[in-house]
Design an enzyme around this catalytic site. Sequence first.
Site, PDB file in Angstrom:
ATOM      1  N   LYS A 200      31.796  53.978  37.727  1.00 22.61           N
ATOM      2  CA  LYS A 200      31.257  52.652  37.358  1.00 22.61           C
ATOM      3  C   LYS A 200      31.107  51.793  38.606  1.00 22.61           C
ATOM      4  CE  LYS A 200      32.379  48.641  36.304  1.00 22.61           C
ATOM      5  NZ  LYS A 200      31.380  47.763  36.990  1.00 22.61           N
ATOM      6  N   SER A 254      39.827  43.793  43.142  1.00 18.74           N
ATOM      7  CA  SER A 254      40.785  42.700  43.290  1.00 18.74           C
ATOM      8  C   SER A 254      42.151  43.078  42.705  1.00 18.74           C
ATOM      9  CB  SER A 254      40.258  41.461  42.568  1.00 18.74           C
ATOM     10  OG  SER A 254      40.111  41.742  41.193  1.00 18.74           O
ATOM     11  N   GLU A 406      43.673  35.648  49.102  1.00 20.82           N
ATOM     12  CA  GLU A 406      42.528  36.369  49.668  1.00 20.82           C
ATOM     13  C   GLU A 406      41.248  35.581  49.395  1.00 20.82           C
ATOM     14  OE1 GLU A 406      41.290  40.146  47.855  1.00 20.82           O
ATOM     15  OE2 GLU A 406      41.030  40.919  49.881  1.00 20.82           O
TER      16      GLU A 406
HETATM   17  P1  ADP Z   1      35.574  41.131  42.776  1.00 18.10           P
HETATM   18  O1  ADP Z   1      36.432  39.997  42.309  1.00 18.10           O
HETATM   19  O2  ADP Z   1      35.579  41.288  44.240  1.00 18.10           O
HETATM   20  O3  ADP Z   1      34.210  41.158  42.155  1.00 18.10           O
HETATM   21  P2  ADP Z   1      36.665  42.929  40.872  1.00 18.10           P
HETATM   22  O4  ADP Z   1      38.044  43.425  40.968  1.00 18.10           O
HETATM   23  O5  ADP Z   1      36.357  41.873  39.856  1.00 18.10           O
HETATM   24  O6  ADP Z   1      36.281  42.454  42.317  1.00 18.10           O
HETATM   25  O7  ADP Z   1      35.630  44.099  40.649  1.00 18.10           O
HETATM   26  C1  ADP Z   1      35.778  45.402  41.139  1.00 18.10           C
HETATM   27  C2  ADP Z   1      35.267  46.368  40.098  1.00 18.10           C
HETATM   28  O8  ADP Z   1      36.074  46.234  38.928  1.00 18.10           O
HETATM   29  C3  ADP Z   1      33.831  46.121  39.646  1.00 18.10           C
HETATM   30  O9  ADP Z   1      33.206  47.386  39.397  1.00 18.10           O
HETATM   31  C4  ADP Z   1      34.017  45.358  38.347  1.00 18.10           C
HETATM   32  O10 ADP Z   1      32.932  45.476  37.437  1.00 18.10           O
HETATM   33  C5  ADP Z   1      35.253  46.033  37.783  1.00 18.10           C
HETATM   34  N1  ADP Z   1      35.995  45.229  36.795  1.00 18.10           N
HETATM   35  C6  ADP Z   1      36.079  43.884  36.697  1.00 18.10           C
HETATM   36  N2  ADP Z   1      36.853  43.527  35.653  1.00 18.10           N
HETATM   37  C7  ADP Z   1      37.264  44.680  35.065  1.00 18.10           C
HETATM   38  C8  ADP Z   1      38.103  44.985  33.943  1.00 18.10           C
HETATM   39  N3  ADP Z   1      38.655  44.041  33.206  1.00 18.10           N
HETATM   40  N4  ADP Z   1      38.328  46.301  33.660  1.00 18.10           N
HETATM   41  C9  ADP Z   1      37.779  47.281  34.412  1.00 18.10           C
HETATM   42  N5  ADP Z   1      36.986  47.046  35.456  1.00 18.10           N
HETATM   43  C10 ADP Z   1      36.721  45.775  35.796  1.00 18.10           C
END
Ligand code: ADP
Length: 502
Positions: A200, A254, A406
């Site tokens: 994904k 994150s 961060e």
């Molecule tokens: P950023 O804050 O830098 O965008 P994220 O941690 O939100 O980083 O995103 C990293 C990846 O995790 C992306 O592919 C995002 O779509 C995915 N992601 C975000 N929220 C969720 C969630 N609740 N469960 C699984 N994957 C997620």
Amino acid sequence: MNLSDIQHFLSDRAAAFLKRDRHALLIDGQWVPAAGEGTFVTRNPATGKVIGRIAAAGAEDVDRAVRAARQAFDAGPWSKMRPVERQRLILKLADLVEEHAQALAEIESVDNGKSAGIARAVDVALTVDFLRYMAGWATKIEGITHEASVPYALQAEFVTYTRREAVGVVGAIVPWNFPLLVATWKLGPALAAGCTVVLKPAEQTPLTALYLGELIGEAGFPPGVVNIVTGDGPGAGAPLARHPRVDKISFTGSTEVGKLIGHASVENMTRFTLELGGKSPVIVLDDCDPEVAAAGAANAIFFNQGQVCCAGSRLYVQKKMFDRVVGEIGKIADGMTLGHGFDAAAQMGPLVSQEQMDRVCGYIDIGRSQGAEVVAGGGRQPGEGYFVRPTVMVNVDHGKRVVQEEIFGPVLTAMPYDTIEEVAAWANDSPYGLGASIWSNNLSKVHRLIPKIRAGTVWVNCHSALEPAMPFGGYKQSGVGRDMGRAALDAYLETKSVFIAV
Ligand code: ADP
């Protein structure tokens, strides 16, 4: 898509890919729309213009992708392939990525905002090297043999050994800062180990993963071995993380989302590795040439617009050199030209999205409101696109949010220190522990400091150097497990102990 403003920068391959009206999901070797026919758009961060319409996967699509990966793992040709055939396919994929390097770099540039030249020299080059490195492991997966001493079977003899076996179906959830490269950090060891994958990509930057999906088909991987579901975190990432038929989740992103994924994984005892956030210290010792330290520190924070999990975002300079080093970094920051990814004169690009630009600018405002002095940059660059000026802050208390949290943008906080003991304590006074760099030629001081730093990587007189064989990952809230190196392969293997009474 209407690409009139960027068409003239693009190679034929990149232009042909970006011209498509829609991009589909890759499930069981077929390119298909999302079950609900939903789509989302991805934008060029340099202009804010839409450059792609992408299928938005939901739980139903994720379930189909997991079933395809399950089938390919449990019964399909993948599980019957000899290691040397897996190795050959991964090497073939590396060759194809190399052949398509320019198109991949251009697509990464328009989707993420980074320079196309850097994308080619760093992101794509490391992708190729890493695939080749991991291909080699496919034929070197080994257990141990052992002479058993079972205390309650004194008369018996045993042949005892361990087998390393592929963990199964892997859910790989990746971020937007190095989209192709981090996807490969998951795919490489998973495929070498014999796993199948549901990938994904991040919703901000799905395009190079989809291009890679086509190369995976061309390389000859059987259907279902790699599936790609595009969509956002809650819609596509969360159903993948909690899917009971996924055996392992590999996540980069994150710390906040990493914790959600960890919780979801524990529910099913899904194995997980998490490469999360950072707030990496850059430590300048008093013997260092101030100009060398300043150039190194500037690169440590401004590379990739500061959107690097191991970016050197906290600078500690011995107090007698502080003003000189920070003055030099301020000059470097003020002199930086910002521009789009095909502008040869640009030293920095835009941030990935409006949301990220607002977040980073919000942190600069928080710094100011908590008493920090901004000595360079200080906000967005007026005009179109998501550009933020490289920013340096001083006079900031160690407990303040801009030092502790961060920011994930081109924002540096600089602090003077007195003794080595003091700087070691400050370097570790962070929830994170991903990386750190030390700038000095005093070997004994450097070697005394390295063991004191609680971080997954310590660089000396460099920062953010990466190499396929060197494990990368975090201490503390920077994550669990390692990407790259032999350590990454291990995370995609189970260990089975075998006792044969003979
Ligand atoms: P950023 O804050 O830098 O965008 P994220 O941690 O939100 O980083 O995103 C990293 C990846 O995790 C992306 O592919 C995002 O779509 C995915 N992601 C975000 N929220 C969720 C969630 N609740 N469960 C699984 N994957 C997620």
